[in-house]
Design an enzyme around this catalytic site. Structure first.
Site, PDB file in Angstrom:
ATOM      1  N   ASP A 351       0.830  -1.190   0.000  1.00  0.00           N
ATOM      2  CA  ASP A 351       0.000   0.000   0.000  1.00  0.00           C
ATOM      3  C   ASP A 351       0.876   1.255   0.000  1.00  0.00           C
ATOM      4  OD1 ASP A 351      -2.681   1.327   0.482  1.00  0.00           O
ATOM      5  OD2 ASP A 351      -1.624   1.972   2.291  1.00  0.00           O
ATOM      6  N   GLU A 387       1.714  -0.497  -4.997  1.00  0.00           N
ATOM      7  CA  GLU A 387       0.800   0.592  -5.324  1.00  0.00           C
ATOM      8  C   GLU A 387       1.708   1.805  -5.479  1.00  0.00           C
ATOM      9  OE1 GLU A 387      -3.323   2.584  -3.730  1.00  0.00           O
ATOM     10  OE2 GLU A 387      -1.757   2.190  -2.261  1.00  0.00           O
TER      11      GLU A 387
END
Length: 710
Positions: A351, A387
């Site tokens: 993330d 990401e």
């Protein structure tokens, strides 16, 4: 300054029944060896550390650590076994303006804790200096590390053969009628045959789980009757989240998680974890003191230069983990290695990964984190998915991660959405994204599979909502519809939200099929969001991070109501699996290949059958094109070193609002073409056959896939 600690439940720092041995500085955390437990904690700022053993009745026995090596405090307790609850009290300077936040009134959780028990109750002691937090915070639990993995083997599937299914542990099973009620919303429920069979029948080869590291429920959400559903609020990087466990004893979560992974592996499905190493649940300077802040604030967090009372925030959550500090880097790497070696997971999706790459302020491809991953013999061998953005300046880094890494391709998402909703001037970029985004990944030696292609993820509209809403509808989140992305590149097909209009419903269904087919037939690694194969809706809410309810959970009744879409998705994935021309390991070259007809490996055509010219690519109004994919002599061997030969295909893309007749290529490309997928058909299947050079009608806003049969 250091406050006195007053607690009626605290016992003297007497070793009592526990004998205390010096123990070892490594490994960090609590390690049970079958006879006793070694405890080890890093803190450079600490002046004194106490291990706090918590009994079932909440009473506390404090054991001082007399041994410290290179800022690692440690002891071995022969009598401590799995199930023991514990925490730490760290004595040291408290001067927030200097970034120093030691507070021994806080019972601190182990950063290396493998399991946690209890709850946070929102008491002021979690936020206020000098008030004892014992009884108001969770406790860490010593686990039994031993587990019978039987003949477990990790599938180790290459990226180009991978189809990722992004899922939420609770959301997948909370209402599943085939999962026993006591297992719904748990790891055991996710591993139930009813769920496994659905994934296998669909054709998914990997399940990517939204955060399962132990996370905190935000008190502000709880006060509003909401919950942190997504889980991007980690404080325990080694522990499976306890709320997702059906186990009724502390530490049982670990064995349940391992059993889930073993079951997925038995089905040939990889397990990928969405991990959040960019920040922690302690938030900004007003947040709770749970562990890192009270153990060594300046080591674990990025503090503002010249104002160390406050935190650098590249994530929008209040703090950023300090990936420049060697012990914080060690924490991250130890955590990753633990999940691979002890929990047998097959990869990670990071993330806001750009945050981990920030050495000073700029995102640095050569940061220490990337160097450590590159040389690590364990972590470097699993799937690594970034990401590739954060909210800081220069944080959008799609295409810029190092060679080992694959990336969520946000440009693919945006382009495919724009193309199918009919935006002008999209043909050139659409072709680039469809063929693997060589402009992003080829120059640094990566393959098309470095592009994790997705159109829908947990963050944003579901597929059904993408074609049903122009605007977000997030009022249920209690923020006046201000939260969530406002520019969604969505199109409601003429009516906002639910409708009975058959023409609108037909168009929405076709648009859903267009997106699924494009995703599965593009070069790269496809990712499907859970429930999109059955038309899951969130009623236009594109930010359900706080909606732990039926709004965000899977509605399994849709599998029958929208069975045609389920079948279509299966058929599209099957087409990809059977034909390597849709999942090439190398980029297209656009040059003749060594085959019987010396045709190029790829060619683009206008609907009239003419090869695309620069003027055609640049036309702002063009919304339709065809592509020929040559399956003869794909320029890479299979795993046995044998030459790959596949069928050849023509794909006709029509994002125009009217029917268009596409002229098939001349006979030297192929004399007969059979339709193998048609998004104008509910299941995608058709038995139509066409001759070379024939005009083939392609319905408005649809995709037709033809296979050469002669």
């Amino acid at each position: 300054m250091t406050p006195p600690v007053s607690s009626s439940k605290a016992e003297a720092a007497d070793t009592g029944p526990f004998g205390v041995w010096p123990g070892s500085a490594y490994p960090l955390g609590a390690t049970y060896d079958g006879a006793g437990t070694n405890f080890s904690l890093f803190s450079e700022v600490a002046e004194r550390v106490e291990l706090c053993l918590i009994a079932r009745d909440g009473t506390e026995t404090r054991v001082p650590f007399d041994e410290v090596d290179s800022y690692v405090w440690h002891a071995y307790l022969p009598s401590v076994a799995p199930g023991q609850r514990y925490g730490y009290r760290v004595y040291g300077p408290y001067d927030p303006k200097q970034g120093l936040r030691c507070d021994p009134s806080k019972l601190l959780l182990d950063p290396y804790g493998k399991a946690f028990d209890g709850n946070f109750d929102g008491h002021e002691s979690l936020h206020t200096y000098g008030i004892d937090s014992l009884g108001h915070t969770m406790t860490t639990v010593v686990i039994n590390p031993f587990f019978d993995w039987a003949a477990d083997r990790q599938p180790k599937r290459p990226y180009h053969e991978t189809v990722i299914y992004e899922a939420h542990v609770k959301g997948m099973t909370a209402t599943h009628p085939g999962v026993p009620a006591e297992l719904r919303g748990t790891y055991a429920g996710l591993a139930h045959p009813a769920v496994i069979e659905h994934l296998k029948e669909l054709g998914a080869t990997a399940i990517e789980l939204m955060p399962v590291h132990q996370f905190l429920q935000d008190q502000t959400l709880l006060d509003q009757g909401l919950r942190n559903y997504w889980g991007y609020n980690t404080f325990g990087f080694f522990a499976p989240h306890a709320d997702y466990s059906s186990a009724n004893k502390p530490g049982g979560t670990v064995s349940e998680f391992k059993a889930m992974v073993r079951t997925f592996h038995e089905a040939g499905i990889e397990v990928i974890l969405d991990v959040v190493y960019n920040h922690t649940a302690e938030g900004n300077h007003l947040g709770p003191t749970i562990n890192f802040r009270g153990i060594d604030n300046a080591a674990y967090y990025r503090l503002v230069d010249g104002d160390p009372e406050h935190y650098m925030d590249y994530t929008g959550t209040g703090n950023s983990l300090n990936a420049r500090h060697p012990h914080t880097l060690q924490l991250i790497m130890d955590s990753l290695r633990y999940w691979v070696t002890e929990m047998h997971v097959d990869g990670f999706r990071f993330d806001l990964a750009s945050t981990l790459a920030r050495e000073l302020h700029d995102v640095d491809r050569l940061s220490a984190f990337f160097d450590l991953v590159q040389q690590d013999p364990v972590v470097s061998q699993v799937k690594l998915i970034a990401e590739p953005w954060d909210i800081g300046e220069g944080g959008y880094q799609v295409g810029n991660f190092p060679g080992l890494w694959t990336e969520w391709n946000g440009k693919y998402r945006d382009t495919v959405r724009d193309y199918w909703r009919g935006e002008p001037s999209t043909l050139g970029e659409f072709a680039s994204r469809f063929t693997g985004s060589s402009d992003l990944y080829k120059d640094d030696g990566r393959r098309p599979s470095a592009s994790i292609n997705f159109v829908i993820a947990h963050d944003g509209f579901t597929l059904r909502d993408l074609v049903s809403y122009n605007e977000k509808h997030n009022d249920a989140n209690g923020e006046g519809n201000r939260d969530g992305e406002s520019h969604n590149r969505s199109w409601n097909c003429g009516v906002e939200g639910p409708t009975d209009d058959p023409d609108v419903l037909d168009l929405r269904a076709r648009q859903s099929r267009n997106i699924i087919a494009t995703l599965m037939l593009s070069q790269g690694t496809p990712m499907l969001a859970h429930g999109d194969e059955m038309g899951r809706t969130q009623q236009g809410n594109n930010n359900v991070y706080c909606q732990d309810s039926e709004l965000s959970w899977m509605d399994w009744s849709l599998i029958e109501k929208n069975s045609d879409l389920v079948d279509f998705t299966h058929n599209a994935i099957t087409l990809r699996r059977k034909h390597p021309v849709f999942r090439r390991r190398r980029f297209f070259e656009g040059r003749p290949i060594r085959s019987r007809d010396q045709r190029r490996d790829i060619a683009w055509f206008t609907p009239s059958g003419e090869e695309m010219t620069p003027e055609d690519w640049d036309s702002g109004f063009g919304k339709s094109l065809a592509v020929y994919l040559n399956g003869d002599g794909i320029p890479e061997p299979d795993q046995r070193g044998e030459r790959v030969v596949d069928d050849s295909f023509v794909l006709c893309f029509n994002a125009h609002h009217e029917y268009i007749d596409f002229t098939l290529p001349p006979a030297d490309y192929g004399t007969k073409w059979a339709v193998v997928l048609d998004t104008a058909v509910s299941t995608g299947l058709s038995d139509n056959v066409h001759e070379a050079g024939a005009e083939v009608p392609v319905k408005s806003r649809s995709l037709l896939v033809l296979r050469r049969t002669a």
